[in-house]
Structures are given as C-alpha cells and as structure tokens.
Design a protein around this motif. Structure first.
Motif, PDB file in Angstrom:
ATOM      1  N   TRP B 116       0.845  -1.203   0.000  1.00 28.97           N
ATOM      2  CA  TRP B 116       0.000   0.000   0.000  1.00 28.97           C
ATOM      3  C   TRP B 116       0.872   1.240   0.000  1.00 28.97           C
ATOM      4  N   LEU B 117       1.884   1.230   0.866  1.00 28.01           N
ATOM      5  CA  LEU B 117       2.784   2.377   0.944  1.00 28.01           C
ATOM      6  C   LEU B 117       3.497   2.573  -0.389  1.00 28.01           C
ATOM      7  N   ALA B 118       3.873   1.453  -1.022  1.00 24.99           N
ATOM      8  CA  ALA B 118       4.543   1.537  -2.315  1.00 24.99           C
ATOM      9  C   ALA B 118       3.654   2.256  -3.329  1.00 24.99           C
ATOM     10  N   GLY B 119       2.352   1.963  -3.279  1.00 24.52           N
ATOM     11  CA  GLY B 119       1.433   2.649  -4.175  1.00 24.52           C
ATOM     12  C   GLY B 119       1.440   4.147  -3.936  1.00 24.52           C
ATOM     13  N   ALA B 120       1.430   4.530  -2.669  1.00 31.24           N
ATOM     14  CA  ALA B 120       1.453   5.956  -2.341  1.00 31.24           C
ATOM     15  C   ALA B 120       2.757   6.583  -2.827  1.00 31.24           C
ATOM     16  N   LEU B 121       3.874   5.885  -2.621  1.00 30.87           N
ATOM     17  CA  LEU B 121       5.165   6.423  -3.053  1.00 30.87           C
ATOM     18  C   LEU B 121       5.179   6.600  -4.566  1.00 30.87           C
ATOM     19  N   GLU B 122       4.613   5.631  -5.280  1.00 34.09           N
ATOM     20  CA  GLU B 122       4.634   5.739  -6.731  1.00 34.09           C
ATOM     21  C   GLU B 122       3.866   6.948  -7.228  1.00 34.09           C
ATOM     22  N   VAL B 123       2.765   7.240  -6.575  1.00 28.46           N
ATOM     23  CA  VAL B 123       1.976   8.399  -6.985  1.00 28.46           C
ATOM     24  C   VAL B 123       2.681   9.706  -6.620  1.00 28.46           C
ATOM     25  N   MET B 124       3.411   9.684  -5.512  1.00 29.03           N
ATOM     26  CA  MET B 124       3.906  10.946  -4.953  1.00 29.03           C
ATOM     27  C   MET B 124       5.333  11.334  -5.338  1.00 29.03           C
ATOM     28  N   LEU B 125       6.221  10.368  -5.459  1.00 30.63           N
ATOM     29  CA  LEU B 125       7.638  10.721  -5.611  1.00 30.63           C
ATOM     30  C   LEU B 125       8.005  10.987  -7.070  1.00 30.63           C
ATOM     31  N   THR B 126       8.936  11.893  -7.272  1.00 27.39           N
ATOM     32  CA  THR B 126       9.442  12.160  -8.617  1.00 27.39           C
ATOM     33  C   THR B 126      10.957  12.323  -8.552  1.00 27.39           C
ATOM     34  N   PRO B 173       5.734   3.856   9.618  1.00 23.44           N
ATOM     35  CA  PRO B 173       5.400   4.377   8.286  1.00 23.44           C
ATOM     36  C   PRO B 173       5.005   5.853   8.298  1.00 23.44           C
ATOM     37  N   GLN B 174       4.286   6.269   9.313  1.00 25.04           N
ATOM     38  CA  GLN B 174       3.752   7.635   9.286  1.00 25.04           C
ATOM     39  C   GLN B 174       4.857   8.693   9.234  1.00 25.04           C
ATOM     40  N   PRO B 175       5.827   8.674  10.143  1.00 27.13           N
ATOM     41  CA  PRO B 175       6.886   9.691  10.025  1.00 27.13           C
ATOM     42  C   PRO B 175       7.746   9.516   8.778  1.00 27.13           C
ATOM     43  N   ILE B 176       7.896   8.278   8.306  1.00 30.16           N
ATOM     44  CA  ILE B 176       8.681   8.088   7.074  1.00 30.16           C
ATOM     45  C   ILE B 176       7.968   8.729   5.887  1.00 30.16           C
ATOM     46  N   LEU B 177       6.651   8.523   5.794  1.00 32.10           N
ATOM     47  CA  LEU B 177       5.909   9.178   4.718  1.00 32.10           C
ATOM     48  C   LEU B 177       5.984  10.690   4.870  1.00 32.10           C
TER      49      LEU B 177
END
Lengths: 226, 226
Positions: B116-126, B173-177
DNA sequence: CAGCATCCGCTTTGATACTG
DNA sequence: CAGTATCAAAGCGGATGCTG
C-alpha cells in the motif's frame, strides 16, 4: 460505516466517502452547487430521508460539506461543498468516464435528471472547430432542457432552454447520448425515436468520441519480490 | 448492492464498484497483479471470507476480474484484473491522492502493508534531478522492505531489499511518509523514531510535494436555470 | 413546506466454524 | 488453499410523525 482500519490512503478515503449514497450526495453538490435539503432529495431518488440527514451530518463532520443559513429572503439552509469536498471532482470525473460504457443500457425504472446528463456532456463534448462562429444545441430530455454552447474551443453547458438554438434534439436520453458520443448516427437515433429541428452539422462540431478500452496492460503497479 | 436505479454514469459505476470492500479488492489486484485467494485475504485484513468470495464472483460477472487456473507447478487459481478492471486505475490514483492528507493520522490498530505504501510512493515521488546518476533508497517499514530507485527522471518502486542503497530509512510508516512527502524534516522524523543510514541528500532528489488544498472555487459545474 | 427523528421489517455484514 | 455454512449484529429502505 465501520473503518477499514488500514494505513492506506484509498482505505482512508473510503472510510470517509465509501458509504452508500455518500458519493452521490457529493455529486449533487458538485454538479449543482448550493442545494436545499429538498433539492438533494429530488436529486437522489430513493434515498431514505433519515439516511440523507445522517450522511449530511457525517460529511459536515468530515469537512466536506458546510451548511449555511441563507439570509431572510430565502430563509432556508443551503448545503454546499467545502474546498476539501471540491477536491473530489477528479474522482467523480473518473467515475463518470468509467461508467459511460454502462450508459448504453437504460433500465426501464432508471430515474433521469438533466443535470446528471449535463455532467456527462461536460466531460465528453469538445468544440472541434474553434475558428467557426459559436453554435448552440438544445437537448430536450429528462426533467429540464439542456443548452450546449460551443464557442472559441470551449463547450459550455446550461440547464435552461436556448435562445436561438442551431439544433434541437428531443427524445429519450439513451439514444441522444449515443448520438452525441458518436455511437449512433442520426438515422439510428431517429429510429430510436429521437427527433431534431435545425442543422445536424452542429453534431460534427461538438461530438465526443467514446473512450475505447485502452488496451491496458496487465503489469502490476509495483514489482513484487522474486 | 441494490442498484441506485439512476440513469447516471457515476451511479452506474457505483452499482458495480460501490459495495463495501469492492474497490479495495481492485486496489489489491492493481497493486500486486495476479493474486491467490490467500494473498487477497492477507491484503484485506478483516474481510469475511464469504464476502471475499461473493465480491470476487460479482467482479468476475461484471467483467473486471478473471480467474485463471494456474498450470501444474503452481496448481492454484490466480485472480487478476481484466482490461476493464485496469481502467479503474485513474479512480484509484485520485482516491490515493485525495486520501493522502488523512495519512497524517495513523490509528494504533491500523494494519500496515508495504505494497500500500509503495502505491502511495509511486503516486507521490518524482526524480527532480534526471541528469544526476541513479540513486536507490531502501525503506524498512511494514511487512517487507521497499526499494525506491530514481534514474533518468523516473522513479521505480520495488517490494524487495535494495542492493547497495544510498540511503536506508527505518521506523514507523507515518513519520517516514511525512519525511518523503516533505511534511517533516529529517530531525523531526528522527524525533518520531526514524533512523537512517547513508546519504540524506537522496531525499532532496526524490521528495514529493504534498498536495495543498488547491483553493477550489465554489462555482457549480453546470449553471442552473434563472 | 423544509428538515429532520422514530419505528420496523428486511438485507448486508462480520465472526466463526467447517469442508474438499 | 479456496472456499461454503451458519448466525448475530449492524445498516438500509420505507412509512410515518413531529417541529418551526
């Protein structure tokens, strides 16, 4: 609704808007702006009145909806989306597009509201000839007339009759949408009971092209371990 | 789910995917590709097994999911999205983005899954520095390590440990995100228990910027009569 | 009439146990 | 592993009543 209890953005979104009726209430407010309780009921045929009250309270608490006590002349409470609620528009637009292929089927007891169709038209139609003079199309179906104006490359939709429409279409919503989205030609639409008055060339100007299945690939989003 | 019985694309979409758990099942299949029944159960903590079976059957009937009896060596049935199911990705992406602000709150009993986190990272990171040599970040949180690789302007996410990561982050996960999305600085993340090893400059390279409320206007989509 | 609250029968969900 | 079976609890739909 019970929380999914997942630390996942989608699950948390659905914790807020995943309840039955909730997204449709947001749709109403997004399409029509400020609404009275009664307007919402009319735009959500079949909703139980207590559920509408519940959902509005939940949406207010979640910060998506605000209620405003309109000044004396109107003397009623208006519900409208907050900026946070407006941010759901991309979701609504995507659901609009995803659901369009399902519109080819119109069940006999499907309720029809012109502002829903107007939303679909806004997502789908474009002005293909910006250099040409403006044209106006009036669509007579549902509970009120819809005006589609194409000018300078933009398409504007209004929920009212047109002044001097170049073309007027009347009939059932399904064949009219089929005509406007390029799935039927005029002849086929007429066979399905659509009548028109004016210049059919307007159709070429604004017609949308139906989203064909974009041959999406099967690769997962995130590559898995070994 | 009972049909809404509305001739509206959004309502018809929700007739198909509006049921509880349904979109989360699609999320699982979109993020991970072909899944076994057991994989799905693991990715949907709390779902009743009969509901999962029901939903899969409904999704299959609706043409969003197909089941495939894997050949002898595996000898199990795999579920995967059809092209029509894949077309829900824009909806999932938008819900991802809309729900991100809600990720600032992590409830104590929220389940965590790395994909799930990976999905969020994919949408957010550039990748902000395409001209620089590639870098790799390893994130250790959730149920498996995540590798983020930035190269040539693209960001790739894998669910496995990195070979020689330039930076490794460990913690909740929360502080890492928060750190990766630019809401916390490194010091604040450390205070929240995040530890790192390697070169923190990697963060500048890939950090996402949080979607601030885009001051959406209140104008309705379709102008109303009079 | 606008904006709810209450009550009741029905359906859906959640938890657990069990099966090929 | 991939489900089916069972049952209590929660949610929903429909009708009705209440208040300004």
């Amino acid at each position: 609704m019970r929380s999914y209890d997942e630390y996942c953005a989608i699950a948390k979104s659905l914790d807020v808007v995943g309840d039955r009726w909730t997204l449709l209430i947001v749709r109403e407010l997004a399409l029509r702006g400020g609404c009275r309780y009664t307007d919402l009921r009319n735009g959500l045929p079949g909703i139980a009145t207590n559920l509408l009250a519940d959902r509005l309270r939940e949406l207010e608490q979640a910060g998506l909806v605000a209620r405003e006590d309109a000044p004396p002349p109107i003397a009623t409470t208006l519900f409208h989306l907050t900026p946070r609620g407006q941010e759901l528009r991309p979701v609504l637009d995507d659901l609009f597009r995803w659901g369009l292929p399902l519109m080819t089927e119109q069940k006999p007891d499907d309720a029809v509201r012109s502002h829903w169709l107007a939303g679909a038209l806004e997502v789908m139609l474009t002005d293909h000839s910006p250099e040409q003079p403006p044209v106006a199309l009036e669509v007579r179906t549902g509970d009120q007339p819809i005006t589609v104006e194409a000018a300078d490359g933009d398409v504007r939709i209004r929920l009212s009759a047109a002044e001097n429409p170049d073309l007027t279409l009347s009939g059932d919503p399904q064949p009219i949408l089929g005509l406007l989205f390029g799935l039927r030609d005029l002849e086929a639409a007429q066979t399905a009971g659509v009548t028109y008055e004016g210049d059919p060339a307007v159709l070429e100007r604004i017609r949308g092209s139906f989203p064909s299945l974009s041959a999406a690939d099967y690769t997962p989003r995130v590559s898995l371990p070994s």
